[in-house]
Design a protein around this motif. Structure first.
Motif, PDB file in Angstrom:
ATOM      1  N   SER A 166      12.840  -7.745  -3.711  1.00 36.30           N
ATOM      2  CA  SER A 166      12.409  -7.282  -2.384  1.00 36.30           C
ATOM      3  C   SER A 166      12.452  -5.764  -2.301  1.00 36.30           C
ATOM      4  CB  SER A 166      13.283  -7.900  -1.300  1.00 36.30           C
ATOM      5  OG  SER A 166      14.631  -7.493  -1.429  1.00 36.30           O
ATOM      6  N   MET A 167      13.463  -5.162  -2.942  1.00 38.19           N
ATOM      7  CA  MET A 167      13.552  -3.702  -2.937  1.00 38.19           C
ATOM      8  C   MET A 167      12.436  -3.089  -3.782  1.00 38.19           C
ATOM      9  SD  MET A 167      15.164  -1.355  -1.447  1.00 38.19           S
ATOM     10  CE  MET A 167      16.461  -2.409  -0.777  1.00 38.19           C
ATOM     11  N   VAL A 168      12.100  -3.733  -4.903  1.00 37.81           N
ATOM     12  CA  VAL A 168      10.979  -3.277  -5.733  1.00 37.81           C
ATOM     13  C   VAL A 168       9.690  -3.299  -4.921  1.00 37.81           C
ATOM     14  CG1 VAL A 168       9.494  -3.912  -7.682  1.00 37.81           C
ATOM     15  CG2 VAL A 168      11.979  -3.905  -7.960  1.00 37.81           C
ATOM     16  N   ALA A 169       9.486  -4.360  -4.151  1.00 33.54           N
ATOM     17  CA  ALA A 169       8.269  -4.492  -3.336  1.00 33.54           C
ATOM     18  C   ALA A 169       8.194  -3.394  -2.280  1.00 33.54           C
ATOM     19  CB  ALA A 169       8.243  -5.870  -2.679  1.00 33.54           C
ATOM     20  N   ILE A 170       9.321  -3.077  -1.668  1.00 35.86           N
ATOM     21  CA  ILE A 170       9.347  -2.033  -0.629  1.00 35.86           C
ATOM     22  C   ILE A 170       8.981  -0.671  -1.235  1.00 35.86           C
ATOM     23  CG2 ILE A 170      10.859  -0.722   0.914  1.00 35.86           C
ATOM     24  CD1 ILE A 170      12.382  -3.353   1.395  1.00 35.86           C
ATOM     25  N   ILE A 171       9.576  -0.356  -2.401  1.00 33.30           N
ATOM     26  CA  ILE A 171       9.298   0.936  -3.047  1.00 33.30           C
ATOM     27  C   ILE A 171       7.837   1.012  -3.489  1.00 33.30           C
ATOM     28  CG2 ILE A 171       9.857   2.409  -5.022  1.00 33.30           C
ATOM     29  CD1 ILE A 171      12.729   1.412  -4.811  1.00 33.30           C
ATOM     30  N   PHE A 172       7.320  -0.092  -4.035  1.00 30.49           N
ATOM     31  CA  PHE A 172       5.918  -0.119  -4.448  1.00 30.49           C
ATOM     32  C   PHE A 172       4.988   0.114  -3.256  1.00 30.49           C
ATOM     33  CE2 PHE A 172       5.920  -1.949  -8.854  1.00 30.49           C
ATOM     34  CZ  PHE A 172       4.919  -1.118  -9.337  1.00 30.49           C
ATOM     35  N   ALA A 173       5.312  -0.497  -2.128  1.00 31.60           N
ATOM     36  CA  ALA A 173       4.481  -0.329  -0.929  1.00 31.60           C
ATOM     37  C   ALA A 173       4.453   1.140  -0.506  1.00 31.60           C
ATOM     38  CB  ALA A 173       5.019  -1.205   0.202  1.00 31.60           C
ATOM     39  N   TYR A 174       5.605   1.790  -0.584  1.00 29.65           N
ATOM     40  CA  TYR A 174       5.644   3.223  -0.261  1.00 29.65           C
ATOM     41  C   TYR A 174       4.793   4.021  -1.249  1.00 29.65           C
ATOM     42  CZ  TYR A 174       7.185   8.019  -0.462  1.00 29.65           C
ATOM     43  OH  TYR A 174       7.193   9.387  -0.545  1.00 29.65           O
ATOM     44  N   TYR A 175       4.894   3.680  -2.540  1.00 23.98           N
ATOM     45  CA  TYR A 175       4.124   4.403  -3.558  1.00 23.98           C
ATOM     46  C   TYR A 175       2.622   4.331  -3.288  1.00 23.98           C
ATOM     47  CZ  TYR A 175       8.153   5.071  -6.676  1.00 23.98           C
ATOM     48  OH  TYR A 175       9.333   5.461  -7.240  1.00 23.98           O
ATOM     49  N   VAL A 176       2.155   3.153  -2.875  1.00 26.32           N
ATOM     50  CA  VAL A 176       0.726   2.988  -2.592  1.00 26.32           C
ATOM     51  C   VAL A 176       0.288   3.961  -1.503  1.00 26.32           C
ATOM     52  CG1 VAL A 176      -1.034   1.424  -1.691  1.00 26.32           C
ATOM     53  CG2 VAL A 176       0.656   0.575  -3.322  1.00 26.32           C
ATOM     54  N   VAL A 177       1.070   4.041  -0.437  1.00 29.08           N
ATOM     55  CA  VAL A 177       0.731   4.936   0.674  1.00 29.08           C
ATOM     56  C   VAL A 177       0.777   6.396   0.230  1.00 29.08           C
ATOM     57  CG1 VAL A 177       1.417   5.727   2.969  1.00 29.08           C
ATOM     58  CG2 VAL A 177       1.544   3.289   2.393  1.00 29.08           C
ATOM     59  N   ALA A 178       1.887   6.793  -0.440  1.00 28.50           N
ATOM     60  CA  ALA A 178       2.078   8.194  -0.824  1.00 28.50           C
ATOM     61  C   ALA A 178       1.053   8.656  -1.852  1.00 28.50           C
ATOM     62  CB  ALA A 178       3.484   8.397  -1.372  1.00 28.50           C
ATOM     63  N   THR A 179       0.511   7.726  -2.632  1.00 27.73           N
ATOM     64  CA  THR A 179      -0.449   8.076  -3.678  1.00 27.73           C
ATOM     65  C   THR A 179      -1.827   8.402  -3.130  1.00 27.73           C
ATOM     66  OG1 THR A 179       0.719   6.715  -5.306  1.00 27.73           O
ATOM     67  CG2 THR A 179      -1.579   7.220  -5.782  1.00 27.73           C
ATOM     68  N   ILE A 180      -2.190   7.789  -2.007  1.00 28.76           N
ATOM     69  CA  ILE A 180      -3.571   7.938  -1.538  1.00 28.76           C
ATOM     70  C   ILE A 180      -3.725   8.838  -0.317  1.00 28.76           C
ATOM     71  CG2 ILE A 180      -4.260   5.704  -2.486  1.00 28.76           C
ATOM     72  CD1 ILE A 180      -4.009   4.500   0.286  1.00 28.76           C
ATOM     73  N   VAL A 181      -2.637   9.127   0.410  1.00 24.64           N
ATOM     74  CA  VAL A 181      -2.774  10.005   1.582  1.00 24.64           C
ATOM     75  C   VAL A 181      -2.818  11.466   1.122  1.00 24.64           C
ATOM     76  CG1 VAL A 181      -1.590   8.367   3.076  1.00 24.64           C
ATOM     77  CG2 VAL A 181      -0.284  10.199   1.976  1.00 24.64           C
ATOM     78  N   PRO A 182      -3.343  12.391   1.935  1.00 25.53           N
ATOM     79  CA  PRO A 182      -3.362  13.811   1.566  1.00 25.53           C
ATOM     80  C   PRO A 182      -1.978  14.331   1.192  1.00 25.53           C
ATOM     81  CG  PRO A 182      -4.757  13.442   3.468  1.00 25.53           C
ATOM     82  CD  PRO A 182      -4.063  12.145   3.208  1.00 25.53           C
ATOM     83  N   VAL A 183      -1.941  15.272   0.250  1.00 27.26           N
ATOM     84  CA  VAL A 183      -0.686  15.730  -0.339  1.00 27.26           C
ATOM     85  C   VAL A 183       0.244  16.379   0.671  1.00 27.26           C
ATOM     86  CG1 VAL A 183      -1.568  18.024  -0.970  1.00 27.26           C
ATOM     87  CG2 VAL A 183       0.256  16.967  -2.342  1.00 27.26           C
ATOM     88  N   ASP A 184      -0.311  16.955   1.739  1.00 27.80           N
ATOM     89  CA  ASP A 184       0.540  17.643   2.713  1.00 27.80           C
ATOM     90  C   ASP A 184       1.076  16.731   3.816  1.00 27.80           C
ATOM     91  OD1 ASP A 184      -2.054  17.328   3.687  1.00 27.80           O
ATOM     92  OD2 ASP A 184      -1.906  19.069   5.007  1.00 27.80           O
TER      93      ASP A 184
END
Length: 498
Positions: A166-184
């Motif tokens: 469950s913790m792996v899934a939460i971190i992965f979900a964050y990674y998806v968001v942080a990877t595609i939104v603007p860097v700032d």
């Protein structure tokens, strides 16, 4: 205590003295427009202030490398701290500076494109594959490590029973968001705060050892032990130490991260502080954790027992709570957990940009960013099912091999422009010998050859590669009708740059 302060002083002196020399050899152009302004797109090319870019760069490159690596390296004794110091100054700092500044000079290009420009298309294809493999391994390592650490912390400090998946899934979900939104939006906004927390946490832990009545900072080690291999498992220092302590001294992963901030830097004169300086900052963190591991447990034998039972994560947990109590320990432990999370998302972000460059796909639209990112996350999710120890071993070798390629790229650039290439060539030669010897000698990853045979082949191969790179660089050098070398801007390379 004096040994730690001596190493720290050398590290800081290296930034001001050798870092300035490296900058002079490169030859910055303050008037030149950086990619942040030249190619501004509001997503990946966004100008940010120098302090903010520095702290983001520090978090991007840090991960668990400057903590787990030095803890494992501490098993060799205080001598490991020498590699952190000299590796940072003469190898890691040079590597990071050129991976950042060559990206700045080439419009924010990723490391495979830079390698291809100066070492040829074959090297570019190799780096495209190797960089993506490395970044996927980093992404997986930096999911598994923090997920395991957070799960253990929550389950031991509360009555909750959180599962690892469950913790792996939460971190992965964050990674998806942080990877595609603007860097700032996320990275530029929150990571400077996390970078400051990282520095505060590291200083707090080392201060706690100094003022502690139970522990002394390297006080149980004699001066003669500072220069010998003390590994209780009789592991040879050469070449394993230089693979084990990767991110704390030199790391190819940094070459994949530097272009992210090369797209945000405001002026070339900020490059030494952002790129070379972040490597020195990471080296200081590595020194702290190496000293903590040696000091808190009192001996390499005691440290070895903790590592054998719980890995480097157990060392972090025991040292944090043992030195700072429950509240301070939680803060320090979370500070360590933040490191891999803030490097894991940028690892996937770098992978997206490398793929986008390869397929020549514009990344301004959300659709295109998702097309590049989602396959990476699918592969990353599959790799999380592989044993962490196996992933970590392959990560170490892939990491240092990528660093070798970046150093040879810097050598080719400098030689092509008649600059003093030895600042990159010497560390490139050393690390080439390290990785070739390691893969030939290691029985679990490589060929299991005898150490002497592996070393001889490694040295001979290094000589051949050196001759090839320098010869090719001179052959590719473009000269004008007056016989003078021309740099990437079409400007003559003056004699004093030679």
């Amino acid at each position: 205590m004096l040994w730690f302060l001596f190493c720290l002083a050398l590290l800081l002196g290296g930034y001001y003295i050798y870092g300035s020399f490296v900058e002079k050899v490169f030859g910055i152009k303050k008037q030149r427009q950086t990619p942040a302004y030249e190619k501004e797109d509001g997503v990946d090319y966004v100008a940010m202030s120098t302090p903010k870019v520095y702290l983001v760069q520090l978090l991007n490159i840090a991960g668990v490398g400057p903590i787990f690596g030095p803890i494992m390296g501490a098993l060799y004794g205080p001598a490991a701290m020498l590699w952190i110091v000299f590796g940072c100054i003469f190898a890691g700092g040079v590597h990071d500076y050129f991976s950042g500044m060559l990206s700045v000079r080439n419009g924010g290009a990723s490391v495979p494109s830079i390698t291809g420009k100066y070492l040829g298309n074959n090297a570019k294809h190799f780096m495209n594959i190797f960089a993506l493999v490395l970044l996927l391994l980093v992404g997986v390592v930096f999911v598994s490590a923090p997920a395991g650490m957070i799960t253990n912390l929550v389950n031991e400090q509360t009555d909750m029973n959180v599962s690892l998946m469950s913790m792996v899934a939460i971190i992965f979900a964050y990674y998806v968001v942080a990877t595609i939104v603007p860097v700032d939006k996320i990275i530029g906004r929150f990571y400077p705060f996390f970078g400051a927390l990282l520095i505060f946490m590291s200083v707090g832990l080392i201060t706690a050892v100094v003022v502690s009545s139970e522990h002394t900072l390297l006080g149980d080690y004699e001066l003669s032990q500072m220069f010998v291999n003390m590994n209780p498992n009789d592991l040879p220092l050469w070449p394993a130490l230089f693979i084990t302590i990767a991110c704390g001294a030199i790391s190819g992963f940094h070459a994949t991260q530097s272009p992210l901030m090369a797209r945000c830097i405001e002026n070339e004169e900020n490059g030494r502080f952002v790129f070379y300086g972040a490597m020195i900052g990471e080296g200081a963190i590595a020194l702290i954790w190496c000293a903590l591991a040696l000091s808190f447990f009192g001996s390499v034998e005691a440290l070895s027992d903790v590592v054998a039972t719980g890995g480097p994560g157990a060392v972090v947990y025991e040292a944090s709570f043992g030195l700072l109590g429950v509240f301070g320990g939680i803060l320090a432990f979370l500070g360590v957990v933040i490191l891999p999370i803030t490097s894991g998302d940028t690892a996937f972000r770098s992978s997206r940009l490398i793929l986008a460059e390869y397929f020549n796909m514009n990344q301004k639209t959300m659709r295109n960013r998702l097309l590049m990112a989602l396959p990476l996350f699918v592969l990353g999710g599959i790799l999380t099912q592989v044993d962490f120890g196996i992933i970590w071993r392959y990560f170490g070798f892939a990491n240092q091999t990528t660093a070798v390629m970046m150093l040879w790229t810097a050598t080719a650039y400098l030689a092509r422009h008649n600059k003093f290439h030895w600042i990159a060539t010497v560390p490139a030669m050393f690390m080439t010998a390290v990785v070739i010897t390691f893969i030939l000698n290691n029985s679990s990853l490589g060929f299991g050859l005898a150490m002497q045979t592996s070393t001889i082949i490694g040295i001979l191969a290094t000589v051949v590669i050196t001759v090839y790179v320098l010869t090719k660089s001179k052959r590719d050098l473009f000269v004008n009708e007056d016989g003078n070398a021309i740099d990437d801007d079409g400007i003559e390379v003056v004699a004093q740059d030679s």
